[in-house]
Each structure stands twice: as structure tokens, then as C-alpha cells.
Design a protein around this motif. Structure first.
Motif, mmCIF file in Angstrom:
data_model
loop_
_atom_site.group_PDB
_atom_site.id
_atom_site.type_symbol
_atom_site.label_atom_id
_atom_site.label_comp_id
_atom_site.label_asym_id
_atom_site.label_seq_id
_atom_site.Cartn_x
_atom_site.Cartn_y
_atom_site.Cartn_z
ATOM 1 N N VAL A 60 20.892 19.493 -10.918
ATOM 2 C CA VAL A 60 21.382 18.167 -10.562
ATOM 3 C C VAL A 60 20.443 17.504 -9.568
ATOM 4 O O VAL A 60 19.756 18.175 -8.791
ATOM 5 N N ALA A 61 20.412 16.167 -9.614
ATOM 6 C CA ALA A 61 19.653 15.356 -8.654
ATOM 7 C C ALA A 61 20.405 14.047 -8.463
ATOM 8 O O ALA A 61 21.207 13.660 -9.310
ATOM 9 N N THR A 62 20.147 13.382 -7.347
ATOM 10 C CA THR A 62 20.780 12.082 -7.125
ATOM 11 C C THR A 62 20.029 10.998 -7.886
ATOM 12 O O THR A 62 18.845 11.145 -8.189
ATOM 13 N N THR A 63 20.723 9.922 -8.173
ATOM 14 C CA THR A 63 20.093 8.691 -8.647
ATOM 15 C C THR A 63 20.695 7.564 -7.827
ATOM 16 O O THR A 63 21.901 7.471 -7.665
ATOM 17 N N MET A 64 19.852 6.729 -7.285
ATOM 18 C CA MET A 64 20.297 5.618 -6.445
ATOM 19 C C MET A 64 20.144 4.316 -7.217
ATOM 20 O O MET A 64 19.272 3.484 -6.949
ATOM 21 N N GLY A 65 20.982 4.157 -8.225
ATOM 22 C CA GLY A 65 20.914 2.978 -9.072
ATOM 23 C C GLY A 65 19.736 3.060 -10.012
ATOM 24 O O GLY A 65 19.176 4.133 -10.245
ATOM 25 N N GLY A 66 19.375 1.933 -10.598
ATOM 26 C CA GLY A 66 18.243 1.888 -11.515
ATOM 27 C C GLY A 66 18.696 1.813 -12.957
ATOM 28 O O GLY A 66 19.798 1.344 -13.250
ATOM 29 N N PHE A 67 17.839 2.298 -13.847
ATOM 30 C CA PHE A 67 18.218 2.318 -15.249
ATOM 31 C C PHE A 67 17.547 3.479 -15.962
ATOM 32 O O PHE A 67 16.635 4.112 -15.438
ATOM 33 N N ALA A 68 18.041 3.770 -17.165
ATOM 34 C CA ALA A 68 17.486 4.846 -17.981
ATOM 35 C C ALA A 68 17.163 4.308 -19.364
ATOM 36 O O ALA A 68 17.945 3.541 -19.935
ATOM 37 N N GLU A 69 16.015 4.714 -19.865
ATOM 38 C CA GLU A 69 15.634 4.413 -21.247
ATOM 39 C C GLU A 69 15.738 5.719 -22.022
ATOM 40 O O GLU A 69 15.099 6.716 -21.667
ATOM 41 N N ILE A 70 16.541 5.705 -23.058
ATOM 42 C CA ILE A 70 16.794 6.912 -23.846
ATOM 43 C C ILE A 70 16.262 6.691 -25.252
ATOM 44 O O ILE A 70 16.542 5.661 -25.877
ATOM 45 N N THR A 71 15.460 7.631 -25.733
ATOM 46 C CA THR A 71 14.997 7.630 -27.116
ATOM 47 C C THR A 71 15.406 8.959 -27.730
ATOM 48 O O THR A 71 16.052 9.780 -27.085
ATOM 49 N N SER A 72 15.004 9.194 -28.957
ATOM 50 C CA SER A 72 15.435 10.418 -29.642
ATOM 51 C C SER A 72 14.921 11.693 -28.977
ATOM 52 O O SER A 72 15.551 12.743 -29.068
ATOM 53 N N ASP A 73 13.807 11.602 -28.258
ATOM 54 C CA ASP A 73 13.222 12.812 -27.678
ATOM 55 C C ASP A 73 12.859 12.682 -26.201
ATOM 56 O O ASP A 73 12.155 13.507 -25.646
#
Length: 131
Positions: A60-73
Motif C-alpha cells: 500500500v501507498a498513499t495518494t494525495m489526489g491526482g488521477f490515474a490512466e488505466i490501459t489493458s496492461d
């Protein structure tokens, strides 16, 4: 199990760039589980944690907002800051939480900055299990 590449990036440094089996993100809409061959999506992240499994071990790690880009891999997380549990100073987080709460009580202070500081402190404390 086919693996996916997880990258956690902040403006200052690359926090993580490794192959993992699965990822769970806390988005602004709720939790999102990701495995290989996920549908492509971009999502906003909340102040919370990112959980991932690597070699059968949950991490586990923290995330302080932001965004994620998810692709198939691949999962690319862009966040203001990210820390692992061993990097968090519990006492410092507790003090930051108290300062932010005092600032929120003081109507002359910048409320938005105080709210962000409070979210960050609570996220750190939650990761360490001290809240």
C-alpha cells in the motif's frame, strides 16, 4: 496470472515502476479494482491509498489526489504526493492534523488549504493505523 505495470509518479519523483498482479484505487467515485486487460479509463483519485499485490504480497501507498490512466496492461498514477508506510512519521502527521483543525476553526485562515492539509494528515495517519 498476467501482470500489469504500475507507475506512481509525483511532480518530484517516480515513486514506483514495477510489475504487479492487481491494483485497487480509491477514486472520487469509490474503489476501483484493476487486473490485466482492464477497460481503458482515466479517473480522478481521492486522498487515500492505492493497494496493490506483488508476488502475492499486498502492499500500500498513499495518494494525495491526482488521477490515474488505466490501459489493458498499465496503470499510471499521477499524484501530488505518495508515500509508503515506512516513510510516514506518525507524530508529524498527528501534529499536522492538529494544526489543520485549528486553522479550520479560525475563520480568517485559508479554508481550502487547511482542508487539504487535514486530508493529507488523515490519509497518512490511516495508512499507519493511528487513527
Amino acid at each position: 496470472m498476467t501482470k500489469i505495470r504500475l507507475q506512481i509518479l509525483t511532480p518530484l519523483k517516480k515513486i514506483l515502476d514495477e510489475e504487479v498482479e492487481s491494483v485497487i484505487l480509491r477514486t472520487t467515485e469509490g474503489d476501483m479494482g484493476i487486473l490485466y486487460d482492464h477497460e481503458p479509463v482515466v479517473t480522478l483519485l481521492d486522498y487515500n491509498t492505492i493497494q496493490y499485490t506483488q508476488e502475492g504480497v499486498k502492499k500500500v501507498a498513499t495518494t494525495m489526489g491526482g488521477f490515474a490512466e488505466i490501459t489493458s496492461d498499465r496503470v499510471v498514477v499521477l499524484t501530488d504526493a505518495s508515500e509508503f508506510p515506512e516513510e510516514i512519521d506518525e507524530e508529524r502527521a498527528r501534529q499536522a492534523k492538529e494544526r489543520a483543525q485549528k486553522r479550520l476553526a479560525d475563520k480568517s485562515m485559508d479554508r481550502i488549504r487547511a482542508e487539504v492539509a487535514l486530508k493529507k494528515a488523515i490519509t497518512r495517519m490511516n495508512l499507519k493505523g493511528s487513527i
